[in-house]
Design a protein around this motif. Structure first.
Motif, PDB file in Angstrom:
ATOM      1  N   VAL A  97      -6.057   4.454  -4.810  1.00 45.36           N
ATOM      2  CA  VAL A  97      -5.369   3.516  -4.197  1.00 45.36           C
ATOM      3  C   VAL A  97      -5.526   4.165  -1.872  1.00 45.36           C
ATOM      4  O   VAL A  97      -4.741   3.037  -1.443  1.00 45.36           O
ATOM      5  CB  VAL A  97      -3.287   4.372  -3.528  1.00 45.36           C
ATOM      6  CG1 VAL A  97      -2.908   3.676  -5.709  1.00 45.36           C
ATOM      7  CG2 VAL A  97      -3.669   5.570  -3.215  1.00 45.36           C
ATOM      8  N   ARG A  98      -6.447   4.250  -1.636  1.00 46.74           N
ATOM      9  CA  ARG A  98      -6.708   4.132  -0.498  1.00 46.74           C
ATOM     10  C   ARG A  98      -8.612   3.081  -0.004  1.00 46.74           C
ATOM     11  O   ARG A  98      -8.472   3.144   0.885  1.00 46.74           O
ATOM     12  CB  ARG A  98      -7.306   5.998  -0.565  1.00 46.74           C
ATOM     13  CG  ARG A  98      -6.143   6.740   0.003  1.00 46.74           C
ATOM     14  CD  ARG A  98      -4.955   6.544   0.529  1.00 46.74           C
ATOM     15  NE  ARG A  98      -4.165   7.208   1.004  1.00 46.74           N
ATOM     16  CZ  ARG A  98      -3.058   7.211   1.443  1.00 46.74           C
ATOM     17  NH1 ARG A  98      -2.597   6.092   2.678  1.00 46.74           N
ATOM     18  NH2 ARG A  98      -1.726   8.224   1.181  1.00 46.74           N
ATOM     19  N   TYR A  99      -8.782   2.938  -1.365  1.00 40.60           N
ATOM     20  CA  TYR A  99     -10.066   2.433  -1.500  1.00 40.60           C
ATOM     21  C   TYR A  99     -10.146   1.192  -2.085  1.00 40.60           C
ATOM     22  O   TYR A  99      -9.687   1.355  -3.329  1.00 40.60           O
ATOM     23  CB  TYR A  99     -11.140   2.927  -1.266  1.00 40.60           C
ATOM     24  CG  TYR A  99     -11.461   4.164  -0.062  1.00 40.60           C
ATOM     25  CD1 TYR A  99     -12.025   4.230   0.826  1.00 40.60           C
ATOM     26  CD2 TYR A  99     -10.579   5.174  -0.431  1.00 40.60           C
ATOM     27  CE1 TYR A  99     -12.305   5.306   1.613  1.00 40.60           C
ATOM     28  CE2 TYR A  99     -11.168   6.345   0.040  1.00 40.60           C
ATOM     29  CZ  TYR A  99     -12.057   6.164   1.507  1.00 40.60           C
ATOM     30  OH  TYR A  99     -12.036   7.010   2.223  1.00 40.60           O
ATOM     31  N   LEU A 139       0.638  -1.011  -0.092  1.00 46.05           N
ATOM     32  CA  LEU A 139      -0.029   0.106   0.221  1.00 46.05           C
ATOM     33  C   LEU A 139       0.752   1.269   0.180  1.00 46.05           C
ATOM     34  O   LEU A 139       0.296   2.189   0.397  1.00 46.05           O
ATOM     35  CB  LEU A 139      -0.602  -0.351   1.112  1.00 46.05           C
ATOM     36  CG  LEU A 139      -1.715  -0.870   1.315  1.00 46.05           C
ATOM     37  CD1 LEU A 139      -2.902  -0.983   2.550  1.00 46.05           C
ATOM     38  CD2 LEU A 139      -3.249  -1.133  -0.332  1.00 46.05           C
ATOM     39  N   ASN A 140       1.924   1.229  -0.317  1.00 45.90           N
ATOM     40  CA  ASN A 140       3.214   2.149  -0.844  1.00 45.90           C
ATOM     41  C   ASN A 140       3.116   2.155  -2.512  1.00 45.90           C
ATOM     42  O   ASN A 140       3.101   1.986  -3.287  1.00 45.90           O
ATOM     43  CB  ASN A 140       3.837   2.710  -0.716  1.00 45.90           C
ATOM     44  CG  ASN A 140       4.823   0.846  -0.019  1.00 45.90           C
ATOM     45  OD1 ASN A 140       4.667   0.659  -1.144  1.00 45.90           O
ATOM     46  ND2 ASN A 140       5.852   1.087   0.553  1.00 45.90           N
ATOM     47  N   PHE A 141       4.112   3.529  -2.656  1.00 48.71           N
ATOM     48  CA  PHE A 141       4.215   3.344  -4.193  1.00 48.71           C
ATOM     49  C   PHE A 141       6.045   3.419  -3.363  1.00 48.71           C
ATOM     50  O   PHE A 141       7.213   3.695  -2.859  1.00 48.71           O
ATOM     51  CB  PHE A 141       4.415   5.091  -4.461  1.00 48.71           C
ATOM     52  CG  PHE A 141       2.816   5.426  -4.947  1.00 48.71           C
ATOM     53  CD1 PHE A 141       2.616   5.175  -6.523  1.00 48.71           C
ATOM     54  CD2 PHE A 141       1.868   6.061  -4.318  1.00 48.71           C
ATOM     55  CE1 PHE A 141       1.575   5.022  -6.374  1.00 48.71           C
ATOM     56  CE2 PHE A 141       0.362   5.815  -4.227  1.00 48.71           C
ATOM     57  CZ  PHE A 141       0.091   5.471  -5.821  1.00 48.71           C
ATOM     58  N   SER A 142       6.642   2.931  -5.453  1.00 49.36           N
ATOM     59  CA  SER A 142       7.833   2.588  -5.023  1.00 49.36           C
ATOM     60  C   SER A 142       8.693   3.477  -6.204  1.00 49.36           C
ATOM     61  O   SER A 142       7.989   3.286  -7.502  1.00 49.36           O
ATOM     62  CB  SER A 142       8.130   1.379  -4.817  1.00 49.36           C
ATOM     63  OG  SER A 142       9.929   1.023  -5.877  1.00 49.36           O
ATOM     64  N   LEU A 165     -15.883   2.870  -0.772  1.00 52.42           N
ATOM     65  CA  LEU A 165     -15.986   3.867   0.054  1.00 52.42           C
ATOM     66  C   LEU A 165     -16.178   3.507   1.637  1.00 52.42           C
ATOM     67  O   LEU A 165     -15.334   4.219   3.293  1.00 52.42           O
ATOM     68  CB  LEU A 165     -16.725   4.908   0.255  1.00 52.42           C
ATOM     69  CG  LEU A 165     -15.970   6.438  -0.862  1.00 52.42           C
ATOM     70  CD1 LEU A 165     -16.376   7.726  -0.880  1.00 52.42           C
ATOM     71  CD2 LEU A 165     -15.041   5.975  -1.392  1.00 52.42           C
ATOM     72  N   ASP A 166     -16.562   2.004   1.199  1.00 50.60           N
ATOM     73  CA  ASP A 166     -16.737   1.359   2.968  1.00 50.60           C
ATOM     74  C   ASP A 166     -15.419   0.104   2.718  1.00 50.60           C
ATOM     75  O   ASP A 166     -15.159  -0.005   3.800  1.00 50.60           O
ATOM     76  CB  ASP A 166     -17.924   0.310   2.721  1.00 50.60           C
ATOM     77  CG  ASP A 166     -18.428   1.403   3.956  1.00 50.60           C
ATOM     78  OD1 ASP A 166     -19.042   2.802   4.379  1.00 50.60           O
ATOM     79  OD2 ASP A 166     -20.028   1.481   4.224  1.00 50.60           O
ATOM     80  N   GLN A 167     -14.819   0.467   1.667  1.00 52.70           N
ATOM     81  CA  GLN A 167     -13.469  -0.499   1.798  1.00 52.70           C
ATOM     82  C   GLN A 167     -12.140   0.127   2.119  1.00 52.70           C
ATOM     83  O   GLN A 167     -11.502  -0.042   1.063  1.00 52.70           O
ATOM     84  CB  GLN A 167     -13.672  -1.372   0.117  1.00 52.70           C
ATOM     85  CG  GLN A 167     -13.241  -2.626   0.412  1.00 52.70           C
ATOM     86  CD  GLN A 167     -12.883  -3.317  -1.157  1.00 52.70           C
ATOM     87  OE1 GLN A 167     -12.247  -3.734  -0.781  1.00 52.70           O
ATOM     88  NE2 GLN A 167     -14.068  -3.300  -1.477  1.00 52.70           N
ATOM     89  N   ASN A 168     -11.933   0.895   2.846  1.00 51.75           N
ATOM     90  CA  ASN A 168     -11.247   1.820   3.007  1.00 51.75           C
ATOM     91  C   ASN A 168      -9.642   0.628   3.364  1.00 51.75           C
ATOM     92  O   ASN A 168      -9.395  -0.245   3.922  1.00 51.75           O
ATOM     93  CB  ASN A 168     -10.691   2.097   4.413  1.00 51.75           C
ATOM     94  CG  ASN A 168     -11.411   1.896   5.433  1.00 51.75           C
ATOM     95  OD1 ASN A 168     -12.775   1.521   5.656  1.00 51.75           O
ATOM     96  ND2 ASN A 168     -10.801   1.915   6.770  1.00 51.75           N
ATOM     97  N   LEU A 169      -8.294   0.934   2.768  1.00 51.09           N
ATOM     98  CA  LEU A 169      -6.677   0.225   2.765  1.00 51.09           C
ATOM     99  C   LEU A 169      -6.131   0.449   4.008  1.00 51.09           C
ATOM    100  O   LEU A 169      -6.118   2.191   3.585  1.00 51.09           O
ATOM    101  CB  LEU A 169      -6.711  -0.067   1.459  1.00 51.09           C
ATOM    102  CG  LEU A 169      -7.390  -0.365   0.458  1.00 51.09           C
ATOM    103  CD1 LEU A 169      -6.737  -0.688  -0.594  1.00 51.09           C
ATOM    104  CD2 LEU A 169      -8.474  -1.967   0.881  1.00 51.09           C
ATOM    105  N   ASP A 209     -15.830  -6.511   3.250  1.00 48.81           N
ATOM    106  CA  ASP A 209     -15.202  -7.229   3.740  1.00 48.81           C
ATOM    107  C   ASP A 209     -13.701  -6.762   4.297  1.00 48.81           C
ATOM    108  O   ASP A 209     -12.818  -7.588   5.040  1.00 48.81           O
ATOM    109  CB  ASP A 209     -14.632  -9.021   3.407  1.00 48.81           C
ATOM    110  CG  ASP A 209     -13.820  -8.406   1.837  1.00 48.81           C
ATOM    111  OD1 ASP A 209     -13.692  -7.382   1.727  1.00 48.81           O
ATOM    112  OD2 ASP A 209     -13.229  -9.592   1.544  1.00 48.81           O
ATOM    113  N   GLY A 210     -13.389  -5.659   4.091  1.00 45.68           N
ATOM    114  CA  GLY A 210     -12.136  -5.254   4.048  1.00 45.68           C
ATOM    115  C   GLY A 210     -11.208  -5.450   4.222  1.00 45.68           C
ATOM    116  O   GLY A 210      -9.972  -4.426   4.175  1.00 45.68           O
TER     117      GLY A 210
END
Length: 529
Positions: free
Chosen positions: A346-348, A260-263, A317-321, A489-490
């Motif tokens: 990249v946030r959901y 969950l990040n950039f490279s 928007l309920d599936q936040n990462l 389901d998250g």
């Protein structure tokens, strides 16, 4: 592979109306494919791939690698476009005047997106080979008067010794687009920006957004990030770059979904581990847009199943990462998202794939280049920040287009109706034919309440989706009426991974012609499947 099961989604299709073919009255006859669009300077610009103009008897009058047109009076007649560079090329045997875009029959001599001299020289000195430039997606506005597009350059060999080598990627080129009254104008920003050995970022979609919340030195009033999505054989990958650095490949960064990040490390286009793929699945053409009706991003696309079917997902928007304190359940700070919030990609997580519409096929037996066009039936095409500074909120809206099909007073909210297009073969056999853009309008149903909540009831239409994870009930959304709050389901949903490409063809073969076909070569449409 996980067992597929049924899942409820909030996107319900109420009705789809077939609108027939796009019309090109400025030329005698035309065969063209692609059909992407963008609104610039009050004009709706349509972009096409290989374009062959023909006489009344079907004889070739001209051939161009790519063309563009304006929607002609899009309120009075949604189907008609106005072409430019049209010339009279003589008369047929009955004395009827014949018109074509340009008068050049030489394959590879140029197009609306111009070739560089080295590309022209290659095409001039080759026999069965050529370099083609095919706009593969809808351009991205960076203001109300300018847009950009990443267009693929493809090496085409009409007589390859190895059939799998018919289409070879050369890379992606950056093109800026303006729309003066004299006609749409495309300018190449140098040669190849992304080499063909890498993921063709921007080839599926590009979005302009506020700078990342992880960049505290950026100014939300002047700085922007561009999110670029590219197709691989196993799904979509995502890159990000500051808009001011768009022409500097070395400054791109690449999303790593497992972390969950950039490279700074570009992903391998042949990766098969779904944990390292932004969105696993199969894709050929599509659109990602912010929907003012659903108040989130939606993705509409064709996959690689050769079924002529539009599929749709929404950014849930309920599936936040992750553990961000800003990008929480319910949107940014729990209050939904705006069109400029491209960082939400990249946030959901995306919802499961569901069927939107099965487009009727022509002589070819299947369609390709499925695309959505949010310029129509929508006054909120542009994000607010794209309008000139100092403009009042009441003036930050575009004209309503599509009145001949749907009056604004009868439409409901902006974005409840959406124009779709696809390419269909209408005449000819398997290897030759005439291709045209077909249109349809989809109407979304009312957004239903969460299952089990007060007021939950059956809708007038049905929806279905497939997913690979069992779901569990989520807490009520925190964003109120500004966004969608539904079951999650998250975890990141990864539907449809494991599907293989047919015949081992590279995804570049598919991307290069927006779907499932190759190219018009010498007036002949060559199919790959």
């Amino acid at each position: 592979m996980a067992v597929l099961c049924q899942s409820w989604t909030p996107i319900i299709i109420k009705n789809v109306s077939q609108l027939g073919p796009q019309l090109t009255p400025d030329v005698t006859n035309v065969s063209r494919d692609g059909g992407h669009s963008v609104m610039i300077n009050g004009n709706i610009v349509w972009l096409y791939d290989d374009t062959e103009c023909m006489g009344f008897a079907g004889d070739q009058l001209s051939f161009i690698s790519n063309t563009a047109a304006y929607a002609n009076k899009p309120n009075a007649d949604i189907s008609t476009v106005r072409d430019f560079g049209v010339v009279m090329v003589g008369e047929d045997q009955y004395g009827r005047k014949q018109y074509a875009i340009s008068a050049d029959k030489t394959v590879g001599t140029g197009g609306w997106i111009p070739f560089l001299q080295e590309e022209l020289d290659f095409n001039k000195n080759s026999n069965a080979q050529r370099v083609a430039i095919w706009p593969g997606t809808s351009p991205t506005p960076i203001s109300t008067t300018q847009a950009f597009i990443f267009a693929p350059l493809v090496y085409v060999d009409s007589k390859p010794r190895d059939p799998s080598k018919k289409y070879q990627p050369r890379g992606m080129t950056l093109v800026t687009i303006t729309a003066p009254s004299s006609g749409p104008l495309a300018v190449r920003q140098g040669g190849l920006l992304l080499p063909g050995t890498q993921v063709p970022f921007g080839g599926f979609a590009s979005l302009l957004g506020f700078p990342s919340t992880e960049s505290p030195t950026s100014s939300p009033l002047t700085d922007r990030d561009i999110y670029l999505l590219g197709i691989t054989d196993t799904g979509l990958q995502l890159a990000r770059v500051d808009v001011n650095d768009i022409n500097e490949h070395s400054k791109y960064s690449y999303f790593q979904p497992q972390f969950l990040n950039f490279s700074s490390q570009s992903p391998d286009p042949k990766v098969t581990d779904y944990r390292a793929i932004y969105l696993p699945g199969t894709f050929t053409s599509g659109t990602i847009l912010y929907s003012p009706y659903f108040c989130t991003f939606i993705m509409i696309y064709f996959n690689r199943m050769v079924d002529s079917t539009f599929y749709i997902r929404f950014l849930d928007l309920d599936q936040n990462l992750g553990n961000s304190k800003i990008w929480v359940q319910g949107g940014k700070d729990g209050d939904g998202i705006r069109a400029e919030d491209a960082e939400a990609l990249v946030r959901y997580g995306w919802s499961p794939e569901q069927k939107l519409h099965v487009s009727p096929t022509g002589k070819g037996g299947f369609n390709y280049a499925g695309t959505a066009h949010p310029e129509y039936f929508n006054r909120r095409y542009y994000a607010d920040s794209l309008y000139p500074g100092g403009m009042s909120a009441a003036r930050r809206q575009n004209d309503w287009y599509g009145t001949s099909v749907l009056k604004e007073a009868d439409a409901g909210r902006d974005g409840r109706h959406l124009l779709l297009s696809w390419t269909s073969q209408i005449k000819g056999g398997f290897d030759t034919g005439v291709y045209e853009i077909q249109l349809a309008k989809v109407e979304f149903d009312d957004i239903p309440p969460r299952p089990g909540s007060a007021g939950s009831a059956s809708s007038s239409a049905t929806s279905s989706a497939t997913m690979t994870h069992g779901g569990k009930s989520a807490a009520p959304s925190k964003c109120g009426s500004k966004c969608l709050g539904f079951k999650s389901d998250g975890t990141r949903l990864s539907p449809l991974f494991g599907m293989e490409s047919k015949n081992g063809h590279s995804i570049w073969t598919i991307l290069s012609e927006l779907g499932l076909v190759g190219s018009i070569v010498g007036g002949m449409k060559i199919f790959l499947w």
